[in-house]
Design a protein around this motif. Structure first.
Motif, PDB file in Angstrom:
ATOM      1  N   GLY A 313       0.816  -1.213   0.000  1.00 23.53           N
ATOM      2  CA  GLY A 313       0.000   0.000   0.000  1.00 23.53           C
ATOM      3  C   GLY A 313       0.850   1.264   0.000  1.00 23.53           C
ATOM      4  N   VAL A 314       1.923   1.259   0.804  1.00 24.29           N
ATOM      5  CA  VAL A 314       2.823   2.413   0.836  1.00 24.29           C
ATOM      6  C   VAL A 314       3.512   2.594  -0.511  1.00 24.29           C
ATOM      7  CG1 VAL A 314       4.929   3.326   1.872  1.00 24.29           C
ATOM      8  CG2 VAL A 314       3.177   2.290   3.321  1.00 24.29           C
ATOM      9  N   LEU A 315       3.974   1.474  -1.103  1.00 30.22           N
ATOM     10  CA  LEU A 315       4.643   1.528  -2.402  1.00 30.22           C
ATOM     11  C   LEU A 315       3.703   2.070  -3.474  1.00 30.22           C
ATOM     12  CD1 LEU A 315       7.091   0.813  -4.205  1.00 30.22           C
ATOM     13  CD2 LEU A 315       6.137  -1.485  -4.425  1.00 30.22           C
ATOM     14  N   ALA A 316       2.469   1.593  -3.475  1.00 25.91           N
ATOM     15  CA  ALA A 316       1.495   2.058  -4.466  1.00 25.91           C
ATOM     16  C   ALA A 316       1.205   3.547  -4.284  1.00 25.91           C
ATOM     17  CB  ALA A 316       0.212   1.240  -4.350  1.00 25.91           C
ATOM     18  N   ALA A 317       1.099   3.985  -3.029  1.00 27.58           N
ATOM     19  CA  ALA A 317       0.809   5.401  -2.773  1.00 27.58           C
ATOM     20  C   ALA A 317       1.943   6.291  -3.270  1.00 27.58           C
ATOM     21  CB  ALA A 317       0.576   5.614  -1.278  1.00 27.58           C
ATOM     22  N   VAL A 318       3.186   5.875  -3.046  1.00 30.42           N
ATOM     23  CA  VAL A 318       4.339   6.656  -3.502  1.00 30.42           C
ATOM     24  C   VAL A 318       4.356   6.732  -5.025  1.00 30.42           C
ATOM     25  CG1 VAL A 318       6.857   6.725  -3.608  1.00 30.42           C
ATOM     26  CG2 VAL A 318       5.719   6.198  -1.452  1.00 30.42           C
ATOM     27  N   LEU A 319       4.092   5.615  -5.686  1.00 31.19           N
ATOM     28  CA  LEU A 319       4.102   5.597  -7.149  1.00 31.19           C
ATOM     29  C   LEU A 319       2.991   6.474  -7.724  1.00 31.19           C
ATOM     30  CD1 LEU A 319       4.852   1.857  -8.025  1.00 31.19           C
ATOM     31  CD2 LEU A 319       6.362   3.840  -8.262  1.00 31.19           C
ATOM     32  N   VAL A 320       1.809   6.376  -7.140  1.00 32.53           N
ATOM     33  CA  VAL A 320       0.700   7.208  -7.624  1.00 32.53           C
ATOM     34  C   VAL A 320       1.037   8.684  -7.452  1.00 32.53           C
ATOM     35  CG1 VAL A 320      -1.690   7.881  -7.157  1.00 32.53           C
ATOM     36  CG2 VAL A 320      -1.070   5.460  -7.274  1.00 32.53           C
ATOM     37  N   LEU A 321       1.642   9.022  -6.326  1.00 32.74           N
ATOM     38  CA  LEU A 321       1.990  10.418  -6.064  1.00 32.74           C
ATOM     39  C   LEU A 321       3.032  10.921  -7.058  1.00 32.74           C
ATOM     40  CD1 LEU A 321       1.770  12.918  -4.227  1.00 32.74           C
ATOM     41  CD2 LEU A 321       3.591  11.922  -2.825  1.00 32.74           C
ATOM     42  N   VAL A 322       4.119  10.148  -7.251  1.00 30.37           N
ATOM     43  CA  VAL A 322       5.219  10.609  -8.093  1.00 30.37           C
ATOM     44  C   VAL A 322       4.836  10.581  -9.571  1.00 30.37           C
ATOM     45  CG1 VAL A 322       7.584  10.106  -8.840  1.00 30.37           C
ATOM     46  CG2 VAL A 322       6.981   9.946  -6.418  1.00 30.37           C
ATOM     47  N   VAL A 323       4.313   9.452 -10.043  1.00 24.64           N
ATOM     48  CA  VAL A 323       3.955   9.339 -11.463  1.00 24.64           C
ATOM     49  C   VAL A 323       2.783  10.257 -11.791  1.00 24.64           C
ATOM     50  CG1 VAL A 323       3.155   7.766 -13.267  1.00 24.64           C
ATOM     51  CG2 VAL A 323       4.845   6.990 -11.594  1.00 24.64           C
ATOM     52  N   GLY A 324       1.817  10.347 -10.874  1.00 21.01           N
ATOM     53  CA  GLY A 324       0.692  11.263 -11.099  1.00 21.01           C
ATOM     54  C   GLY A 324       1.155  12.706 -11.198  1.00 21.01           C
ATOM     55  N   ALA A 325       2.093  13.083 -10.330  1.00 23.71           N
ATOM     56  CA  ALA A 325       2.626  14.444 -10.389  1.00 23.71           C
ATOM     57  C   ALA A 325       3.372  14.686 -11.689  1.00 23.71           C
ATOM     58  CB  ALA A 325       3.550  14.687  -9.188  1.00 23.71           C
ATOM     59  N   ALA A 326       4.094  13.675 -12.178  1.00 25.80           N
ATOM     60  CA  ALA A 326       4.813  13.822 -13.448  1.00 25.80           C
ATOM     61  C   ALA A 326       3.837  14.027 -14.609  1.00 25.80           C
ATOM     62  CB  ALA A 326       5.682  12.584 -13.681  1.00 25.80           C
ATOM     63  N   MET A 327       2.734  13.280 -14.597  1.00 26.79           N
ATOM     64  CA  MET A 327       1.735  13.435 -15.656  1.00 26.79           C
ATOM     65  C   MET A 327       1.061  14.808 -15.578  1.00 26.79           C
ATOM     66  SD  MET A 327       1.816  10.750 -17.512  1.00 26.79           S
ATOM     67  CE  MET A 327       2.413   9.057 -17.480  1.00 26.79           C
ATOM     68  N   TRP A 328       0.812  15.268 -14.359  1.00 26.43           N
ATOM     69  CA  TRP A 328       0.146  16.567 -14.200  1.00 26.43           C
ATOM     70  C   TRP A 328       1.062  17.711 -14.633  1.00 26.43           C
ATOM     71  CZ3 TRP A 328       1.079  20.878 -11.098  1.00 26.43           C
ATOM     72  CH2 TRP A 328       0.054  21.818 -11.052  1.00 26.43           C
ATOM     73  N   THR A 329       2.363  17.610 -14.279  1.00 26.62           N
ATOM     74  CA  THR A 329       3.266  18.705 -14.603  1.00 26.62           C
ATOM     75  C   THR A 329       3.530  18.807 -16.110  1.00 26.62           C
ATOM     76  OG1 THR A 329       5.155  17.247 -14.154  1.00 26.62           O
ATOM     77  CG2 THR A 329       4.449  18.697 -12.390  1.00 26.62           C
ATOM     78  N   ILE A 330       3.603  17.680 -16.797  1.00 24.37           N
ATOM     79  CA  ILE A 330       3.853  17.767 -18.248  1.00 24.37           C
ATOM     80  C   ILE A 330       2.626  18.351 -18.962  1.00 24.37           C
ATOM     81  CG2 ILE A 330       3.011  15.489 -18.927  1.00 24.37           C
ATOM     82  CD1 ILE A 330       5.351  15.338 -20.872  1.00 24.37           C
ATOM     83  N   ARG A 331       1.468  18.213 -18.351  1.00 25.23           N
ATOM     84  CA  ARG A 331       0.257  18.758 -18.961  1.00 25.23           C
ATOM     85  C   ARG A 331       0.114  20.255 -18.675  1.00 25.23           C
ATOM     86  NH1 ARG A 331      -5.926  16.696 -17.684  1.00 25.23           N
ATOM     87  NH2 ARG A 331      -6.982  18.158 -19.072  1.00 25.23           N
TER      88      ARG A 331
END
Length: 336
Positions: A313-331
């Motif tokens: 759960g912790v690993l998934a939360a970190v990935l969602v946060l980091v990858v989600g932020a990367a997708m949001w910033t490129i947009r």
């Protein structure tokens, strides 16, 4: 050619990817060779030799104990009496169980017992390599201007970054699965030649397969994390710098502060414990400064068990946060 095929081809053709992959394989090969030459197959002759050594040490211990007892008796009433207990009968000979022959056996590789440790080593080495490959895969394009050129004819920013990530994860995942399969076969051979494959029931094989599956997930997650951090900072060095910063701050600084504050279960705040819990299914932490008295077991420390579900759960939360932020910033950010 589709964007996914182009990104997959680029990942496979990159010199940095090849060099790092070969480096990881070289480290794994050295580990396998070392395991082969430091273990040996145990037969009746090795067992007999171990039993003989155990019995010899036992007999020597008996003689030494008898000599000490005689010296104790002779020293009574002299200046040397203080070197021995007041009652010489307290000098008792050791038990045969104190010299078990198993402790004298040469190192032998048991596939069921020892191979899980080899899977942990495999996961650690490949995860570090996958993180760096993931970071450089997108970081190099940002720093060289290749991303800006790509977006000129593929203006869908999120789709481009998502396709790059998908190609990376598919490539890293396939590579890890193949290496894991070869790793398993290699250590099966080592166990057959330099150890034992006894006890490999269907349940034991299922446990090993699940462990290797979690190892593959960890390696793929490491690649995604490196990719996300490098995309956020738009440079490979950002991902590596964040990693070094996290290690310095959390592994050393935070641990020191928590120790000074006498916080319970300091290890629970450290990253390796969560990775270990994910791979090993659970990690049990103990607080030795606490005491829960038990009439049968005495003073028992407080415990905290971190399960693989919690770690996942912790690993998934970190990935969602980091990858989600990367997708949001490129947009939302300008591509410069």
């Amino acid at each position: 050619m589709s964007l996914y095929r182009a990104e997959t081809r680029r990942l496979m053709k990159r010199r940095f990817t090849k060099v790092l992959a070969i480096g990881c394989l070289a480290i794994l090969a050295a580990l396998a060779v070392g395991t082969f030459f430091t273990n040996q197959k145990v037969g009746p002759a090795a067992i007999a030799a171990a039993q003989a050594r155990a019995n010899e040490d036992y007999q020597n211990a008996l003689r030494d104990t008898e000599q000490q007892k005689q010296q104790c008796v002779a020293a009574q009433g002299t200046e040397r009496a203080s070197d021995f207990p007041p009652n010489c009968e307290e000098i008792t000979p050791p038990s045969q169980d104190d010299f078990r022959y198993e402790w004298y056996m040469p190192a032998t590789f048991s596939f069921r017992t020892n191979f899980p440790e080899m899977v942990l080593a495999l996961a650690g080495i490949l995860a570090m390599g996958a993180f760096v490959i993931g970071a450089s895969f997108v970081g190099a394009e940002w720093s060289s201007g290749g991303m800006m050129n790509l977006l000129l004819w593929r203006p869908q920013r999120v789709r481009v970054l998502g396709t790059k990530l998908a190609a990376l994860l598919a490539g890293i995942g396939a590579f890890t699965v193949v290496v894991s399969a070869v790793w398993t076969g290699l250590f099966l051979l080592i166990a057959a030649l330099r150890g034992s494959t006894a006890g490999m029931t269907s349940g034991a094989w299922q446990s090993i397969m699940l462990l290797e599956l979690r190892a593959v997930v960890l390696v793929v997650a490491a690649a995604a994390l490196g990719f996300g951090l490098a995309s956020l900072g738009r440079h490979t060095a950002v991902a590596l710098g964040v990693t070094v910063g996290v290690i310095v701050v959390f592994q050393f600084g935070l641990a020191t502060v928590l120790a000074l504050a006498r916080v319970k279960f300091i290890e629970a705040y450290l990253i390796p414990v969560w990775a270990d819990a994910w791979l090993s299914k659970q990690v049990r932490l103990e607080d030795y400064e606490s005491c829960n008295f038990s009439a049968t077991q005495g003073c028992m420390p407080d415990t905290l068990t971190i399960t693989w579900q919690m770690a996942g759960g912790v690993l998934a939360a970190v990935l969602v946060l980091v990858v989600g932020a990367a997708m949001w910033t490129i947009r939302s950010r300008d591509v410069t």
